[in-house]
Design a protein around this motif. Structure first.
Motif, mmCIF file in Angstrom:
data_model
loop_
_atom_site.group_PDB
_atom_site.id
_atom_site.type_symbol
_atom_site.label_atom_id
_atom_site.label_comp_id
_atom_site.label_asym_id
_atom_site.label_seq_id
_atom_site.Cartn_x
_atom_site.Cartn_y
_atom_site.Cartn_z
ATOM 1 N N LEU A 54 82.680 -10.888 25.431
ATOM 2 C CA LEU A 54 81.830 -12.052 25.151
ATOM 3 C C LEU A 54 80.692 -11.659 24.215
ATOM 4 C CD1 LEU A 54 81.554 -13.788 28.643
ATOM 5 C CD2 LEU A 54 82.571 -14.777 26.578
ATOM 6 N N MET A 55 80.044 -10.518 24.495
ATOM 7 C CA MET A 55 78.905 -10.092 23.673
ATOM 8 C C MET A 55 79.315 -9.862 22.220
ATOM 9 S SD MET A 55 76.574 -7.778 26.280
ATOM 10 C CE MET A 55 77.541 -6.343 26.035
ATOM 11 N N ASP A 56 80.548 -9.414 21.996
ATOM 12 C CA ASP A 56 81.038 -9.190 20.637
ATOM 13 C C ASP A 56 81.350 -10.488 19.899
ATOM 14 O OD1 ASP A 56 80.852 -6.460 20.968
ATOM 15 O OD2 ASP A 56 82.992 -6.173 21.401
ATOM 16 N N GLN A 57 81.462 -11.613 20.639
ATOM 17 C CA GLN A 57 81.927 -12.847 20.016
ATOM 18 C C GLN A 57 80.984 -14.039 20.132
ATOM 19 O OE1 GLN A 57 86.227 -13.643 20.793
ATOM 20 N NE2 GLN A 57 86.115 -11.777 22.050
ATOM 21 N N ILE A 58 79.870 -13.889 20.842
ATOM 22 C CA ILE A 58 78.996 -15.050 21.006
ATOM 23 C C ILE A 58 78.191 -15.303 19.735
ATOM 24 C CG2 ILE A 58 78.815 -14.912 23.519
ATOM 25 C CD1 ILE A 58 76.080 -13.666 23.211
ATOM 26 N N PRO A 59 77.884 -16.546 19.480
ATOM 27 C CA PRO A 59 77.054 -16.879 18.323
ATOM 28 C C PRO A 59 75.626 -16.331 18.490
ATOM 29 C CG PRO A 59 78.173 -18.835 19.198
ATOM 30 C CD PRO A 59 78.375 -17.735 20.187
ATOM 31 N N ALA A 60 74.954 -16.172 17.370
ATOM 32 C CA ALA A 60 73.551 -15.751 17.402
ATOM 33 C C ALA A 60 72.748 -16.745 18.233
ATOM 34 C CB ALA A 60 72.993 -15.683 15.979
ATOM 35 N N GLY A 61 71.762 -16.219 18.950
ATOM 36 C CA GLY A 61 70.915 -17.080 19.755
ATOM 37 C C GLY A 61 71.371 -17.223 21.197
ATOM 38 N N ALA A 91 66.414 -17.704 24.007
ATOM 39 C CA ALA A 91 65.024 -18.174 24.076
ATOM 40 C C ALA A 91 64.693 -18.807 25.420
ATOM 41 C CB ALA A 91 64.761 -19.175 22.957
ATOM 42 N N SER A 92 65.579 -18.699 26.388
ATOM 43 C CA SER A 92 65.371 -19.334 27.688
ATOM 44 C C SER A 92 64.309 -18.611 28.508
ATOM 45 C CB SER A 92 66.684 -19.362 28.477
ATOM 46 O OG SER A 92 67.653 -20.110 27.785
ATOM 47 N N ASP A 93 63.813 -19.320 29.518
ATOM 48 C CA ASP A 93 62.792 -18.807 30.431
ATOM 49 C C ASP A 93 63.381 -17.729 31.332
ATOM 50 O OD1 ASP A 93 60.636 -18.457 32.136
ATOM 51 O OD2 ASP A 93 60.906 -20.364 33.161
ATOM 52 N N ASP A 94 62.730 -16.557 31.399
ATOM 53 C CA ASP A 94 63.200 -15.480 32.269
ATOM 54 C C ASP A 94 62.675 -15.600 33.686
ATOM 55 O OD1 ASP A 94 64.797 -14.206 30.459
ATOM 56 O OD2 ASP A 94 63.402 -12.600 29.995
ATOM 57 N N ALA A 95 61.607 -16.361 33.899
ATOM 58 C CA ALA A 95 61.001 -16.441 35.228
ATOM 59 C C ALA A 95 61.956 -17.055 36.238
ATOM 60 C CB ALA A 95 59.707 -17.241 35.173
ATOM 61 N N GLN A 96 62.661 -18.078 35.835
ATOM 62 C CA GLN A 96 63.578 -18.755 36.746
ATOM 63 C C GLN A 96 64.677 -19.391 35.908
ATOM 64 O OE1 GLN A 96 62.898 -22.519 39.400
ATOM 65 N NE2 GLN A 96 61.856 -20.785 40.331
ATOM 66 N N ILE A 97 65.894 -18.920 36.081
ATOM 67 C CA ILE A 97 67.018 -19.439 35.303
ATOM 68 C C ILE A 97 67.567 -20.662 36.023
ATOM 69 C CG2 ILE A 97 69.332 -18.969 34.401
ATOM 70 C CD1 ILE A 97 68.519 -15.988 34.293
ATOM 71 N N GLY A 98 67.501 -21.794 35.347
ATOM 72 C CA GLY A 98 68.052 -23.034 35.890
ATOM 73 C C GLY A 98 69.454 -23.265 35.366
ATOM 74 N N ALA A 99 70.223 -24.074 36.067
ATOM 75 C CA ALA A 99 71.581 -24.390 35.647
ATOM 76 C C ALA A 99 71.598 -25.011 34.251
ATOM 77 C CB ALA A 99 72.237 -25.332 36.651
ATOM 78 N N ASP A 100 70.521 -25.690 33.881
ATOM 79 C CA ASP A 100 70.459 -26.322 32.563
ATOM 80 C C ASP A 100 70.423 -25.304 31.428
ATOM 81 O OD1 ASP A 100 67.883 -25.525 33.368
ATOM 82 O OD2 ASP A 100 66.917 -27.052 32.136
ATOM 83 N N GLN A 101 70.164 -24.028 31.737
ATOM 84 C CA GLN A 101 70.168 -22.973 30.722
ATOM 85 C C GLN A 101 71.545 -22.329 30.562
ATOM 86 O OE1 GLN A 101 67.159 -19.991 31.461
ATOM 87 N NE2 GLN A 101 65.769 -21.511 32.305
ATOM 88 N N VAL A 102 72.463 -22.584 31.475
ATOM 89 C CA VAL A 102 73.755 -21.901 31.500
ATOM 90 C C VAL A 102 74.796 -22.686 30.711
ATOM 91 C CG1 VAL A 102 75.594 -20.993 32.972
ATOM 92 C CG2 VAL A 102 73.205 -20.871 33.733
ATOM 93 N N ILE A 103 75.370 -22.030 29.714
ATOM 94 C CA ILE A 103 76.441 -22.622 28.915
ATOM 95 C C ILE A 103 77.793 -22.284 29.526
ATOM 96 C CG2 ILE A 103 77.586 -22.561 26.655
ATOM 97 C CD1 ILE A 103 74.732 -21.859 25.535
ATOM 98 N N LEU A 104 77.912 -21.037 30.021
ATOM 99 C CA LEU A 104 79.152 -20.557 30.631
ATOM 100 C C LEU A 104 78.791 -19.715 31.850
ATOM 101 C CD1 LEU A 104 82.231 -19.784 30.701
ATOM 102 C CD2 LEU A 104 81.655 -17.953 29.085
ATOM 103 N N ALA A 105 79.432 -19.997 32.971
ATOM 104 C CA ALA A 105 79.336 -19.163 34.170
ATOM 105 C C ALA A 105 80.720 -18.584 34.421
ATOM 106 C CB ALA A 105 78.886 -19.985 35.377
#
Length: 174
Positions: A54-61, A91-105
């Motif tokens: 995944l790390m080799d293929q994800i888009p920038a950002g 650029a997401s918040d590190d303090a608390q990861i919400g489901a709204d920040q997750v593109i793929l689980a």
């Protein structure tokens, strides 16, 4: 005669105050601590292999993170899950990861997690709006779930995932 035990449902503040326990994996399901063993070496190898690809293929950002707490539902009683991997914007918040920040689980199925990964988490992740959820089985198959208006739509892959969603990817599971 015994009295009925009262279960205290944890709030998010109480959950965060517990700190980290490296001996077991602890998730919060509707305010209740759910304890399971740490992943086995084979489980970890599969997750690491997928993470590298995944790390080799994800888009920038975007970034890939292993085993982080994701707040699925902050309302009382809250639910916090620990997917094997997530992809989210850097650029997401590190303090608390919400489901709204997750593109793929991504969840790698363990012998004791089949129902939780397939039924419970699938339902929770869909309700939380996580657009893509992959369930990786021991037999090197993946059920890739993509969120639609009608819920998750499943595509099954054997050995290799070739997809254009959420971005063009080729993941080898062998």
């Amino acid at each position: 005669m015994t009295g009925q035990a009262r279960i205290h449902l944890l709030s998010l503040d109480e959950w965060w105050a517990l700190g980290e326990d490296n001996g077991v994996r602890v998730e919060l399901q509707e305010g209740v601590r759910i304890v399971s063993p740490r992943p086995t070496p084979s489980h970890a190898r599969v997750a690491l292999s997928i993470a590298r690809q995944l790390m080799d293929q994800i888009p920038a950002g975007l970034e890939v993170l292993p085993e982080v707490d994701v707040v699925i539902d902050p309302r009382m009683p809250p639910t916090v899950r620990i997917p094997d991997l997530i992809v989210r914007p850097t650029a997401s918040d590190d303090a608390q990861i919400g489901a709204d920040q997750v593109i793929l689980a991504v969840e790698v199925v363990s012998p004791g997690s089949r129902r939780t990964d397939r039924v419970t988490k699938s339902s929770e992740y869909a309700e939380a709006g996580i657009p893509h959820y992959w369930i990786v089985d021991e037999d090197h198959t993946v059920t890739a779930l993509r969120l639609t208006d009608a819920g998750y739509e499943a595509t099954r892959y054997d050995g290799t995932i070739v997809t254009s969603s959420p971005w063009p990817l080729r993941i080898t599971l062998d």
